[in-house]
Design a protein around this motif. Structure first.
Motif, PDB file in Angstrom:
ATOM      1  N   SER A  82     -52.283  96.144 -19.681  1.00  0.00           N
ATOM      2  CA  SER A  82     -51.461  95.445 -20.668  1.00  0.00           C
ATOM      3  C   SER A  82     -51.091  94.038 -20.220  1.00  0.00           C
ATOM      4  O   SER A  82     -50.539  93.260 -21.009  1.00  0.00           O
ATOM      5  N   TYR A  83     -51.397  93.707 -18.960  1.00  0.00           N
ATOM      6  CA  TYR A  83     -51.013  92.393 -18.432  1.00  0.00           C
ATOM      7  C   TYR A  83     -52.118  91.349 -18.557  1.00  0.00           C
ATOM      8  O   TYR A  83     -51.974  90.239 -18.047  1.00  0.00           O
ATOM      9  N   ARG A  84     -53.188  91.651 -19.239  1.00  0.00           N
ATOM     10  CA  ARG A  84     -54.320  90.730 -19.320  1.00  0.00           C
ATOM     11  C   ARG A  84     -53.884  89.330 -19.797  1.00  0.00           C
ATOM     12  O   ARG A  84     -54.132  88.326 -19.121  1.00  0.00           O
ATOM     13  N   ASP A  85     -53.264  89.266 -20.962  1.00  0.00           N
ATOM     14  CA  ASP A  85     -52.867  87.966 -21.509  1.00  0.00           C
ATOM     15  C   ASP A  85     -51.687  87.373 -20.758  1.00  0.00           C
ATOM     16  O   ASP A  85     -51.530  86.146 -20.700  1.00  0.00           O
ATOM     17  N   ARG A  86     -50.865  88.208 -20.163  1.00  0.00           N
ATOM     18  CA  ARG A  86     -49.716  87.703 -19.409  1.00  0.00           C
ATOM     19  C   ARG A  86     -50.162  87.026 -18.123  1.00  0.00           C
ATOM     20  O   ARG A  86     -49.559  86.046 -17.682  1.00  0.00           O
ATOM     21  N   LEU A  87     -51.233  87.530 -17.521  1.00  0.00           N
ATOM     22  CA  LEU A  87     -51.782  86.844 -16.352  1.00  0.00           C
ATOM     23  C   LEU A  87     -52.364  85.496 -16.742  1.00  0.00           C
ATOM     24  O   LEU A  87     -52.314  84.531 -15.968  1.00  0.00           O
ATOM     25  N   ARG A  88     -52.906  85.421 -17.943  1.00  0.00           N
ATOM     26  CA  ARG A  88     -53.419  84.136 -18.428  1.00  0.00           C
ATOM     27  C   ARG A  88     -52.290  83.117 -18.554  1.00  0.00           C
ATOM     28  O   ARG A  88     -52.461  81.928 -18.297  1.00  0.00           O
ATOM     29  N   ILE A  89     -51.114  83.593 -18.944  1.00  0.00           N
ATOM     30  CA  ILE A  89     -49.944  82.706 -19.029  1.00  0.00           C
ATOM     31  C   ILE A  89     -49.601  82.150 -17.656  1.00  0.00           C
ATOM     32  O   ILE A  89     -49.294  80.963 -17.497  1.00  0.00           O
ATOM     33  N   LEU A  90     -49.692  83.002 -16.630  1.00  0.00           N
ATOM     34  CA  LEU A  90     -49.409  82.531 -15.275  1.00  0.00           C
ATOM     35  C   LEU A  90     -50.473  81.530 -14.818  1.00  0.00           C
ATOM     36  O   LEU A  90     -50.164  80.561 -14.110  1.00  0.00           O
ATOM     37  N   ARG A  91     -51.711  81.767 -15.206  1.00  0.00           N
ATOM     38  CA  ARG A  91     -52.766  80.804 -14.855  1.00  0.00           C
ATOM     39  C   ARG A  91     -52.542  79.474 -15.579  1.00  0.00           C
ATOM     40  O   ARG A  91     -52.784  78.395 -15.026  1.00  0.00           O
ATOM     41  N   ASP A  92     -52.084  79.557 -16.840  1.00  0.00           N
ATOM     42  CA  ASP A  92     -51.806  78.328 -17.591  1.00  0.00           C
ATOM     43  C   ASP A  92     -50.704  77.513 -16.915  1.00  0.00           C
ATOM     44  O   ASP A  92     -50.707  76.277 -16.966  1.00  0.00           O
ATOM     45  N   LEU A  93     -49.753  78.215 -16.284  1.00  0.00           N
ATOM     46  CA  LEU A  93     -48.684  77.510 -15.572  1.00  0.00           C
ATOM     47  C   LEU A  93     -49.272  76.677 -14.445  1.00  0.00           C
ATOM     48  O   LEU A  93     -48.899  75.510 -14.246  1.00  0.00           O
ATOM     49  N   GLU A  94     -50.200  77.265 -13.709  1.00  0.00           N
ATOM     50  CA  GLU A  94     -50.817  76.557 -12.583  1.00  0.00           C
ATOM     51  C   GLU A  94     -51.643  75.366 -13.054  1.00  0.00           C
ATOM     52  O   GLU A  94     -51.773  74.365 -12.334  1.00  0.00           O
ATOM     53  N   SER A  95     -52.207  75.476 -14.278  1.00  0.00           N
ATOM     54  CA  SER A  95     -53.040  74.381 -14.781  1.00  0.00           C
ATOM     55  C   SER A  95     -52.223  73.298 -15.478  1.00  0.00           C
ATOM     56  O   SER A  95     -52.780  72.329 -15.996  1.00  0.00           O
ATOM     57  N   GLY A  96     -50.896  73.486 -15.511  1.00  0.00           N
ATOM     58  CA  GLY A  96     -50.032  72.460 -16.081  1.00  0.00           C
ATOM     59  C   GLY A  96     -49.909  72.537 -17.588  1.00  0.00           C
ATOM     60  O   GLY A  96     -49.960  71.505 -18.270  1.00  0.00           O
ATOM     61  N   SER A  97     -49.752  73.714 -18.124  1.00  0.00           N
ATOM     62  CA  SER A  97     -49.617  73.882 -19.575  1.00  0.00           C
ATOM     63  C   SER A  97     -48.357  73.177 -20.085  1.00  0.00           C
ATOM     64  O   SER A  97     -47.253  73.401 -19.591  1.00  0.00           O
ATOM     65  N   ALA A  98     -48.534  72.350 -21.115  1.00  0.00           N
ATOM     66  CA  ALA A  98     -47.386  71.646 -21.691  1.00  0.00           C
ATOM     67  C   ALA A  98     -46.437  72.617 -22.376  1.00  0.00           C
ATOM     68  O   ALA A  98     -45.217  72.419 -22.361  1.00  0.00           O
ATOM     69  N   PHE A  99     -46.982  73.688 -22.966  1.00  0.00           N
ATOM     70  CA  PHE A  99     -46.134  74.653 -23.671  1.00  0.00           C
ATOM     71  C   PHE A  99     -45.150  75.322 -22.713  1.00  0.00           C
ATOM     72  O   PHE A  99     -43.984  75.556 -23.058  1.00  0.00           O
ATOM     73  N   LEU A 100     -45.608  75.635 -21.513  1.00  0.00           N
ATOM     74  CA  LEU A 100     -44.750  76.334 -20.560  1.00  0.00           C
ATOM     75  C   LEU A 100     -43.645  75.444 -20.003  1.00  0.00           C
ATOM     76  O   LEU A 100     -42.771  75.916 -19.281  1.00  0.00           O
ATOM     77  N   GLU A 101     -43.683  74.172 -20.351  1.00  0.00           N
ATOM     78  CA  GLU A 101     -42.600  73.270 -19.965  1.00  0.00           C
ATOM     79  C   GLU A 101     -41.496  73.243 -21.019  1.00  0.00           C
ATOM     80  O   GLU A 101     -40.408  72.724 -20.772  1.00  0.00           O
ATOM     81  N   THR A 102     -41.781  73.799 -22.199  1.00  0.00           N
ATOM     82  CA  THR A 102     -40.763  73.856 -23.250  1.00  0.00           C
ATOM     83  C   THR A 102     -39.818  75.012 -22.983  1.00  0.00           C
ATOM     84  O   THR A 102     -40.106  75.910 -22.175  1.00  0.00           O
TER      85      THR A 102
END
Length: 301
Positions: free
Chosen positions: A122-142
């Protein structure tokens, strides 16, 4: 469990015979029965063996309990649309109900490792969120992104998981034990049921030409199509087959948690018997007039 015993006593032989006269009366009887079945499922999820589970359920059991709660919640919502005579919304809700029922049964028949695998998948997409954080996702800064990120981290912390703990799940393409849902369905049920139940139900969610013909269009005498603006009325064929999948995991759950109270076991067996009788009697008496067909404006079944 006196309340459940009172429910069962209501359905004596005379009461059932009075309502098993024609398709319309069977539909009315079925709604009352379905509501009682949903309440019994609700009651089963609230049962605990105090010696085994003094406060609640740990990660070996909680994932299964969550699926069982989803089943009765969906069933109660389905019955609202049954009362509103709206089969199309039922068709959308019954697919996730069957999926939850089949997966719960599969987990209940497996060991602890299967439940752990189910949790991790169930964590498949949630791990992607953590990877997006490392890549500097603008959304995760909101603020919204930060709340989502904190939710993911908190869940993983509660389960003692790190991003390195999902090697097996990645290897299996995020499928429980590497199995597709069809594989799981074939193990839990008869695989020939897949196409006419879960398979066709996908059209109510994703849409298809057949689904449009069934629910949204009416075929004219000259072969053209026009708008069919009404909702298709509901009858027992939209609920009884679904209930067939739902009953078994609740029975297995009582065995798992060592709380197989005779009243609850008797109630679940009763649901199976009455549900089967409703469907068979409706099939015998249905003449195509009590409601529109499962197939909609274009076909009858």
């Amino acid at each position: 469990m006196n309340e459940i015993d009172r429910v069962l006593k209501k359905y004596d032989e005379e009461y059932i015979r009075q309502h098993f006269t024609d398709a319309a009366s069977i539909n009315t009887f079925a709604l009352s029965f379905y509501k009682d079945a949903a309440d019994i499922y609700d009651a089963v999820t609230r049962v605990r063996n105090i010696q085994r589970n003094p406060t609640g359920f740990d990660l070996k059991d909680a994932p299964i309990l969550g699926l069982l709660v989803k089943i009765w919640k969906l069933l109660k919502e389905i019955l609202k649309y049954y009362e509103q005579d709206n089969a199309e919304l039922i068709a959308i809700l019954e697919r996730p109900l069957i999926e939850a029922s089949v997966v719960a049964t599969y987990l209940l028949r497996g060991d602890i490792s299967v439940v752990e695998d189910y949790r991790k998948c169930s964590y498949r997409d949630r791990l992607r969120i953590l990877r997006d954080l490392e890549s500097g996702s603008a959304f995760l800064e909101t603020n919204a992104g930060k709340r989502l990120l904190n939710s993911v981290r908190e869940k993983m912390l509660n389960e003692g998981l790190t991003v390195e703990d999902f090697g097996e799940q990645k290897k299996n393409r995020w499928r429980v034990q590497g199995k597709s849902f069809y594989d799981v369905f074939a193990l839990v049920e008869r695989d020939e049921l897949y196409a006419c139940t879960y398979g066709m139900m996908s059209e109510s969610i994703h849409g298809s030409w057949n689904e449009s013909m069934d629910y949204s269009l009416s075929r004219n005498a000259d072969g053209t199509y026009s708008v069919y603006p009404f909702f298709q009325p509901a009858d027992v064929r939209f609920v009884s087959p679904t209930l067939r999948f739902a009953n078994n995991p609740f029975r297995l759950w009582l065995e798992r948690i060592e709380a197989d109270d005779p009243s609850l076991v008797r109630a679940l067996n009763w649901i199976d018997r009455v549900n089967t009788a409703i469907f068979r009697k409706f099939d015998e008496t249905y003449d195509g007039q009590c409601s529109r067909s499962r197939g909609g404006p274009g076909e009858d079944v």
